[in-house]
Design a protein around this motif. Structure first.
Motif, mmCIF file in Angstrom:
data_model
loop_
_atom_site.group_PDB
_atom_site.id
_atom_site.type_symbol
_atom_site.label_atom_id
_atom_site.label_comp_id
_atom_site.label_asym_id
_atom_site.label_seq_id
_atom_site.Cartn_x
_atom_site.Cartn_y
_atom_site.Cartn_z
ATOM 1 N N LYS A 57 21.320 -54.333 52.040
ATOM 2 C CA LYS A 57 20.426 -54.876 53.053
ATOM 3 C C LYS A 57 19.580 -56.033 52.512
ATOM 4 C CE LYS A 57 18.442 -50.940 53.471
ATOM 5 N NZ LYS A 57 17.500 -49.883 53.892
ATOM 6 N N LYS A 58 19.839 -56.427 51.276
ATOM 7 C CA LYS A 58 18.976 -57.416 50.636
ATOM 8 C C LYS A 58 19.058 -58.776 51.323
ATOM 9 C CE LYS A 58 18.011 -59.488 46.127
ATOM 10 N NZ LYS A 58 18.396 -59.524 44.705
ATOM 11 N N ALA A 59 20.288 -59.217 51.703
ATOM 12 C CA ALA A 59 20.443 -60.538 52.308
ATOM 13 C C ALA A 59 19.646 -60.640 53.600
ATOM 14 C CB ALA A 59 21.920 -60.816 52.562
ATOM 15 N N LYS A 60 19.692 -59.602 54.417
ATOM 16 C CA LYS A 60 18.966 -59.612 55.694
ATOM 17 C C LYS A 60 17.468 -59.720 55.466
ATOM 18 C CE LYS A 60 18.067 -56.734 59.761
ATOM 19 N NZ LYS A 60 16.624 -56.577 59.484
ATOM 20 N N LYS A 61 16.922 -58.901 54.560
ATOM 21 C CA LYS A 61 15.490 -58.934 54.292
ATOM 22 C C LYS A 61 15.060 -60.256 53.674
ATOM 23 C CE LYS A 61 14.223 -54.070 53.949
ATOM 24 N NZ LYS A 61 13.483 -53.075 53.144
ATOM 25 N N LEU A 62 15.910 -60.807 52.805
ATOM 26 C CA LEU A 62 15.574 -62.072 52.147
ATOM 27 C C LEU A 62 15.454 -63.192 53.169
ATOM 28 C CD1 LEU A 62 15.139 -63.584 49.467
ATOM 29 C CD2 LEU A 62 17.598 -63.981 49.395
#
Length: 540
Positions: free
Chosen positions: A85-90
């Motif tokens: 989920k890192k790309a979405k939060k970034l």
């Protein structure tokens, strides 16, 4: 943590530690790196900082670390599903906007059940291409091809190992990120995202030779100040470069780097750790050495190849390589060693006068002695025999051959000094003579007696100047002991028999009796204030 070595592309062997397991047993970790895992969609995912323990019979997964890295975990029927989920939060954090729709092809990673469910929960609309119609996703397909071709060109340009394909891909994407494109009206993606133009002065040639500065905390007195590495990209978390160190087979993050962008590394065999059998020397350079062949037979097909000495193509200093097998029996001594043997000093005066350079050196030395009035040349009186300075030294040594300094075993490594001065002792010019002696443990290690260049107006000034000279010697000794692994944690005590000089070293203000003293002799005040030196009183 895993015991399966085949999961790693390469392993950072510098990260060796012992880890205590839950049952109290300790196991040896031989390094750590990134592992590649197959996904349900037939693709690959990477997990960073995985430790390799050869004797571990099972795989250990840290749920806490994966959650910290913004992964979502779902345990169901003995299977652990991991979603990133890192790309979405970034994206959402940097733009203060929500992702509303995602357009992609029907690749397995995009239509996997867990990913589709994740988009549904986050209310992200999915736009999918028609099956087997990549032309509907032409922008992404062309961009992927561009990045792959850039990475391929960079690897082949420097004859670089394919093991570093991941670093080449990351560097290619980074360069495209800073390059203008017509789709953005000749602006860079970086400029559109952050609203200002990026700098490109830090860009370097991928795979070139790089020399990283070793921090002084990690080197000793005569160690090399640089480590020879290979440039493999830019650090995503620091304003620094990523380098591969062949000596440790690990990645170095450093900002203090000098690049030789025209040089390339010569790899001897794909996937083999073999040092070069060639002797490479830089013509015109004073730094030469002999190759190290200790690991000549150390091979492994699973780790990145060990690069040989770089051969510079096109640099200002020419290079040449001589194969060890081409040397004749008479030339098996390395050239650097032959040069060192040929430059030895002559063993006698008669041998020295046969060479013009030594005659010139002796003349320069005589002129220096004459300039400093060390002695004056005169005619030898009739009936007298010249014995020379060397004979006097030998006579002194012969008379004190039974003398020595006792160094006791187990003494504390604590530096301690004494200082004194002889005020106006020089009859001709009334200049002072200062002396100091330093001991470590039970024995003296250094001593000095020197005539100063000033005329002191009082005994306090004479002792103060002598104390400053001793403090300078103390700082050099402290640094030397630190490099040898015996750092002095406390201030070095220097004992002086003049109370006024001791008070003057601790008094920041100047008064009428000290304001005339040259500024350089007040250096001891800074050392006392920094608690590196402490001037103490002792009896005469």
């Amino acid at each position: 943590m895993t015991g399966q070595k085949e999961l790693f592309d390469h392993i950072d062997g510098t990260k060796k530690v012992k880890v205590r397991m839950g049952n109290g047993k300790k196991i040896q970790v031989e390094g750590k790196s990134t592992v590649k895992l197959d996904t349900m969609a037939g693709k690959h995912k990477l997990i960073n900082n995985v430790q390799y323990a050869p004797k571990l019979d099972y795989n250990l997964l840290s749920v806490g670390q994966l959650m910290t890295a913004h992964h979502k975990l779902l345990f169901d029927e003995g299977v652990c599903a991991i979603t990133n989920k890192k790309a979405k939060k970034l994206v959402e954090n940097e733009t203060d906007m929500k992702i509303k729709a995602l357009r992609s092809d029907r690749g397995g990673e995009f239509i996997a059940q867990d990913f589709m469910k994740f988009c549904e929960v986050e209310c992200i609309r999915r736009d999918l291409n028609a099956p087997y119609t990549p032309e509907q996703n032409g922008v992404s397909e062309r961009k992927n091809r561009t990045v792959v071709e850039m990475a391929t060109s960079m690897l082949h340009e420097k004859n670089f190992s394919k093991v570093f394909w991941g670093e080449a891909i990351a560097t290619a994407i980074y360069i495209r990120y800073l390059s203008p494109t017509r789709a953005l009206y000749n602006r860079t993606p970086y400029e559109v995202w952050y609203d200002y133009k990026p700098s490109i002065h830090h860009l370097k040639v991928f795979g070139c030779v790089a020399y990283s500065l070793k921090p002084k905390q990690h080197r000793k007195k005569f160690d090399s100040k640089t480590r020879k590495c290979i440039f493999i990209g830019y650090s995503p978390n620091s304003k620094a470069y990523q380098l591969y160190d062949p000596a440790t087979r690990g990645v170095v993050i450093s900002r203090d780097v000098t690049f030789d962008e025209l040089a390339k590394w010569c790899f001897k065999g794909e996937g083999k750790h073999e040092l070069s059998s060639e002797l490479v020397m830089n013509v015109g350079s004073t730094s030469m050495g002999c190759p190290n062949n200790d690991n000549r037979n150390n091979e492994s097909n699973e780790e990145p190849p060990e690069p040989q000495t770089p051969i510079n193509h096109g640099s200002s200093s020419s290079t040449y390589a001589t194969s060890a097998s081409d040397q004749t029996p008479e030339s098996k001594t390395p050239k650097a060693c032959q040069l060192a043997l040929s430059s030895m000093e002559p063993s006698s005066f008669d041998e020295a006068v046969e060479h013009k350079e030594w005659v010139d050196s002796m003349q320069v030395e005589l002129e220096a002695l004459k300039h400093h009035k060390t002695w004056s040349l005169t005619e030898l009186p009739e009936g007298k025999k010249a014995i020379g300075l060397n004979k006097r030294v030998l006579r002194y040594v012969a008379g004190t051959i039974d003398y020595g300094i006792w160094y006791g075993k187990g003494e504390e490594i604590c530096l301690e000094g004494y200082t004194d001065s002889d005020w106006a002792s020089a009859i001709d010019d009334r200049k002072i003579v200062s002396a100091s002696v330093f001991s470590i443990g039970s024995g003296v290690v250094t001593w000095s007696s020197k005539k100063q260049l000033i005329v002191a107006l009082s005994s306090t000034e004479a002792e103060y100047v002598a104390a400053t000279s001793a403090a300078c010697q103390a700082m050099w000794l402290r640094q030397l002991l630190s490099e040898l692994g015996y750092e002095q944690m406390k201030a070095t005590s220097i004992f002086c028999d003049n109370i006024s000089a001791v008070f003057l070293s601790k008094n920041v203000a100047l008064h009428s009796k000290s304001k005339h003293i040259d500024i350089k002799y007040h250096y001891i005040k800074d050392l006392v204030e920094a608690k590196q030196v402490n001037l103490e009183t002792c009896h005469t």
